[in-house]
Write a protein that holds these residues in place. Structure first.
Motif, mmCIF file in Angstrom:
data_model
loop_
_atom_site.group_PDB
_atom_site.id
_atom_site.type_symbol
_atom_site.label_atom_id
_atom_site.label_comp_id
_atom_site.label_asym_id
_atom_site.label_seq_id
_atom_site.Cartn_x
_atom_site.Cartn_y
_atom_site.Cartn_z
ATOM 1 N N LEU A 259 36.925 55.551 90.015
ATOM 2 C CA LEU A 259 38.279 55.629 90.579
ATOM 3 C C LEU A 259 38.857 57.035 90.436
ATOM 4 C CD1 LEU A 259 39.757 52.226 89.316
ATOM 5 C CD2 LEU A 259 39.076 52.815 91.655
ATOM 6 N N ALA A 260 38.553 57.709 89.329
ATOM 7 C CA ALA A 260 39.041 59.077 89.142
ATOM 8 C C ALA A 260 38.504 59.994 90.237
ATOM 9 C CB ALA A 260 38.632 59.591 87.765
ATOM 10 N N TYR A 261 37.252 59.820 90.591
ATOM 11 C CA TYR A 261 36.670 60.609 91.683
ATOM 12 C C TYR A 261 37.353 60.276 93.008
ATOM 13 C CZ TYR A 261 33.233 62.170 95.147
ATOM 14 O OH TYR A 261 32.620 62.760 96.224
ATOM 15 N N LEU A 262 37.638 59.000 93.221
ATOM 16 C CA LEU A 262 38.295 58.574 94.455
ATOM 17 C C LEU A 262 39.676 59.215 94.587
ATOM 18 C CD1 LEU A 262 38.072 56.808 96.944
ATOM 19 C CD2 LEU A 262 38.827 54.851 95.577
ATOM 20 N N HIS A 263 40.394 59.326 93.476
ATOM 21 C CA HIS A 263 41.701 59.995 93.493
ATOM 22 C C HIS A 263 41.563 61.452 93.941
ATOM 23 C CE1 HIS A 263 44.615 57.128 91.896
ATOM 24 N NE2 HIS A 263 43.698 56.704 91.032
ATOM 25 N N GLN A 264 40.446 62.088 93.593
ATOM 26 C CA GLN A 264 40.253 63.505 93.913
ATOM 27 C C GLN A 264 39.917 63.726 95.384
ATOM 28 O OE1 GLN A 264 37.203 64.763 91.187
ATOM 29 N NE2 GLN A 264 38.438 64.337 89.370
ATOM 30 N N VAL A 265 39.058 62.876 95.941
ATOM 31 C CA VAL A 265 38.602 63.120 97.315
ATOM 32 C C VAL A 265 39.486 62.438 98.356
ATOM 33 C CG1 VAL A 265 36.202 63.511 96.657
ATOM 34 C CG2 VAL A 265 36.971 61.178 97.182
ATOM 35 N N ASP A 266 40.224 61.392 97.954
ATOM 36 C CA ASP A 266 41.104 60.679 98.883
ATOM 37 C C ASP A 266 42.250 60.069 98.084
ATOM 38 O OD1 ASP A 266 42.365 59.089 100.763
ATOM 39 O OD2 ASP A 266 40.500 58.353 101.652
ATOM 40 N N PRO A 267 43.282 60.870 97.780
ATOM 41 C CA PRO A 267 44.371 60.402 96.910
ATOM 42 C C PRO A 267 45.022 59.109 97.383
ATOM 43 C CG PRO A 267 44.510 62.765 97.231
ATOM 44 C CD PRO A 267 43.457 62.277 98.167
ATOM 45 N N GLY A 268 45.187 58.944 98.684
ATOM 46 C CA GLY A 268 45.807 57.727 99.191
ATOM 47 C C GLY A 268 44.965 56.500 98.888
ATOM 48 N N ALA A 269 43.672 56.601 99.180
ATOM 49 C CA ALA A 269 42.771 55.490 98.885
ATOM 50 C C ALA A 269 42.671 55.268 97.377
ATOM 51 C CB ALA A 269 41.391 55.771 99.469
ATOM 52 N N GLY A 270 42.700 56.368 96.624
ATOM 53 C CA GLY A 270 42.626 56.249 95.173
ATOM 54 C C GLY A 270 43.784 55.452 94.613
ATOM 55 N N LYS A 271 44.991 55.700 95.123
ATOM 56 C CA LYS A 271 46.170 54.975 94.648
ATOM 57 C C LYS A 271 46.074 53.488 94.978
ATOM 58 C CE LYS A 271 51.219 54.919 94.980
ATOM 59 N NZ LYS A 271 52.416 55.587 95.591
ATOM 60 N N ALA A 272 45.634 53.189 96.202
ATOM 61 C CA ALA A 272 45.516 51.788 96.616
ATOM 62 C C ALA A 272 44.470 51.051 95.781
ATOM 63 C CB ALA A 272 45.167 51.717 98.098
ATOM 64 N N TRP A 273 43.358 51.713 95.545
ATOM 65 C CA TRP A 273 42.300 51.079 94.760
ATOM 66 C C TRP A 273 42.701 50.929 93.297
ATOM 67 C CZ3 TRP A 273 37.935 48.454 95.458
ATOM 68 C CH2 TRP A 273 37.435 48.376 96.768
ATOM 69 N N GLN A 274 43.453 51.869 92.777
ATOM 70 C CA GLN A 274 43.919 51.755 91.391
ATOM 71 C C GLN A 274 44.827 50.537 91.242
ATOM 72 O OE1 GLN A 274 42.926 54.358 89.045
ATOM 73 N NE2 GLN A 274 43.402 52.669 87.649
ATOM 74 N N GLN A 275 45.695 50.322 92.219
ATOM 75 C CA GLN A 275 46.589 49.162 92.169
ATOM 76 C C GLN A 275 45.799 47.854 92.245
ATOM 77 O OE1 GLN A 275 49.217 49.964 95.466
ATOM 78 N NE2 GLN A 275 50.620 51.220 94.232
ATOM 79 N N ARG A 276 44.746 47.851 93.022
ATOM 80 C CA ARG A 276 43.932 46.635 93.150
ATOM 81 C C ARG A 276 43.127 46.356 91.880
ATOM 82 N NH1 ARG A 276 39.122 45.554 97.698
ATOM 83 N NH2 ARG A 276 38.536 43.460 96.933
ATOM 84 N N MET A 277 42.598 47.416 91.272
ATOM 85 C CA MET A 277 41.671 47.242 90.160
ATOM 86 C C MET A 277 42.341 47.159 88.790
ATOM 87 S SD MET A 277 38.492 47.181 91.345
ATOM 88 C CE MET A 277 37.600 47.529 89.841
ATOM 89 N N GLU A 278 43.491 47.802 88.622
ATOM 90 C CA GLU A 278 44.071 47.948 87.285
ATOM 91 C C GLU A 278 44.298 46.613 86.566
ATOM 92 O OE1 GLU A 278 45.057 49.480 83.857
ATOM 93 O OE2 GLU A 278 44.297 50.644 85.557
#
Length: 512
Positions: A259-278
């Motif tokens: 997820l940390a990598y996802l935040h770096q390459v696609d911040p929008g997708a990273g935020k959405a995935w963090q909300q789903r996974m947290e």
């Protein structure tokens, strides 16, 4: 000759025959559960009494002999008693012969393990590793000082003499990536980093592990990036503190890294995935997996499957936004997170002890480690040659090995890698005298180790050619007590430790 590598299985059958016949003689009763009443520690004695004839009968158990003997139980009892008096001594002499190894077995003393340089003592591995892409080194028990020192000396020798490029350990994957950053000069050393060399034992830090990564860093500084060596972890989780509930946070480590990598390459997708996974990752840390609701478990499985698919769809785009190495590291973390979920769902290794379930599926852990080793070789490219260090039970080349946590045992990583690499890999085991019973069904192996002229010495099984006495003795040895395969088939060489010492702490210098 009936006393061979399958003798203990036959002995169990013989023991049950004798129990059945003696029970019938002294207390006639057709109740068949008596067949399972013989204590396991009496089976060797019954096996000897029965002699070769009894062993032959035992070998025919599955062909109906058991039913025949039951029907003719009184006649059979008299027949076996009379025959055993005639041939029992023959069986005893054969059993005794198996308990004492041939003195013609060639050995190689390893006397300079504590030295910080490789020596020609390790030349005995030359014929084993020549041209091999992969060498597996397995220790019989974790936390033995001599085993860790032998690992260090062997890796140094393989790098300097055979051009090996990498060492991969039974430690957490992301932990290993951080250690690799240190050995390649990208971060500083601290005690927590030393613990990550073998995160299964964390937070303990062993001095031999510190010495390993210090040597790698110094080597890399000397030879430059083109000839630098690398460090990898091959475990999906790799921390025993998760098993005992002392620290469940490692369970989310791989997912967090992805997820940390996802935040770096696609911040929008990273935020959405963090909300789903947290919420799901938080539940994994806050409670035992068995206590998580079925709804949350299903949501976790679906989310991780979707995350892996997302990485696969975006491979080219995200590689361009970062680098090939950074994408591969994050993608591998996503795969390890998914593998951990699969293991937990199947009540596997990382689900923890379950005394009420003797049919647990432990296969996922070794399958994941084998897959990670293959990935390491892919990362290393054409010149890559890898030393893998793990517990011996993970490294062996046997179809299935036993484990105290499940009657099913598991398919070892070594067997799975052998299926792929065949003759392009070698396996070296390490066995301490105190653990010899795990690998051999009587005291013969322990006697062999204790009779060694050096505290640590090795046997290269290839050197048994032309030595029939020694070769025959080793062929009768059993792997892990299940007697499905000789030790000479499970490994190509073994290093023996007569008096194992506790691993020294990196901070105190005392044994842990």
């Amino acid at each position: 000759m009936f006393l061979n590598a399958s003798t203990p299985r036959r002995g169990m059958c013989v023991s049950r025959m004798w129990a059945m016949l003696l029970h019938t003689y002294f207390k006639p009763d057709p109740d068949m559960p008596v067949l399972n009443s013989v204590p396991s520690n009496t089976r060797p004695a019954l096996n000897t009494i029965a002699g070769p004839l009894g062993l032959k009968l035992a070998n025919e158990c599955r062909k109906g002999w058991g039913q025949l003997i039951w029907r003719q139980r009184r006649t059979s009892l008299a027949f076996l008693l009379a025959t055993s008096l005639l041939v029992g001594m023959s069986g005893l002499s054969q059993a005794q012969a198996l308990s004492h190894p041939s003195p013609s077995t060639p050995t190689h003393a390893l006397t300079t393990l504590a030295a910080s340089h490789s020596t020609q003592e390790w030349a005995f591995v030359d014929t084993l590793v020549a041209g091999k892409k992969l060498v597996l080194l397995g220790e019989s028990g974790h936390g033995v000082q001599q085993s860790l020192e032998a690992r260090n000396r062997l890796f140094e020798y393989l790098v300097q003499t055979h051009g090996f490029t990498t060492i991969a350990l039974e430690t957490g994957f992301e932990d290993g990536m951080e250690v690799n950053e240190y050995v390649n000069g990208a971060r500083s050393l601290d005690d927590t980093l030393v613990a990550k060399v073998f995160s299964f034992s964390a937070p303990r830090s062993w001095d031999a592990n510190r010495q390993l990564i210090e040597w790698m860093r110094q080597h890399n500084a000397r030879v430059g990036p083109a000839k630098a060596v690398r460090f990898y972890g091959i475990e999906m989780l790799g921390n025993a503190r998760y098993l005992n509930g002392a620290d469940r946070s490692p369970a989310r480590r791989s997912a967090d890294a992805a997820l940390a990598y996802l935040h770096q390459v696609d911040p929008g997708a990273g935020k959405a995935w963090q909300q789903r996974m947290e919420p799901l990752l938080a539940a994994l840390v806050q409670q035992r997996y068995a206590d998580i609701s079925s709804v949350d478990r299903e949501s976790m499985t679906l989310a991780l499957a979707d995350l892996v698919k997302l990485f696969e769809r975006q491979k080219n785009a995200w590689t361009g936004l970062s680098s090939f190495q950074r994408f591969q590291r994050a993608y591998r973390n996503a795969l390890n997170a998914r593998n951990l979920d699969t293991d937990l769902r199947s009540n596997g290794w990382w689900a923890g002890a379950d005394p009420g379930n003797r049919q647990r599926n432990l296969d996922m852990r070794d399958a994941s480690m084998a897959d990670n080793v293959k990935w390491v070789l892919d990362q290393e490219g054409a010149r890559g040659r890898v030393l893998v260090f793990s517990a011996f039970k993970h490294a062996v080349r046997v179809p299935r090995t036993s484990h105290r946590a499940s009657d099913r045992g598991f398919i070892p990583m070594g067997q799975q890698l052998h299926t792929t690499f065949k003759h392009n890999m070698a396996i070296i085991g390490m066995i301490a005298a105190r653990e010899a019973r795990e690998f051999y069904t009587d005291d013969g192996l322990a006697a062999f180790i204790n009779a060694g002229s050096a505290d640590v010495f090795a046997v290269n099984f290839r050197e048994l050619a032309g030595k029939p006495d020694a070769s025959n003795w080793w062929q009768t040895s059993c792997t892990f007590g299940d007697c499905q395969q000789a030790l000479t088939s499970a490994a190509d060489a073994v290093i023996f430790v007569k008096t194992p010492q506790a691993a020294l702490s990196a901070t105190t210098g005392r044994g842990n």
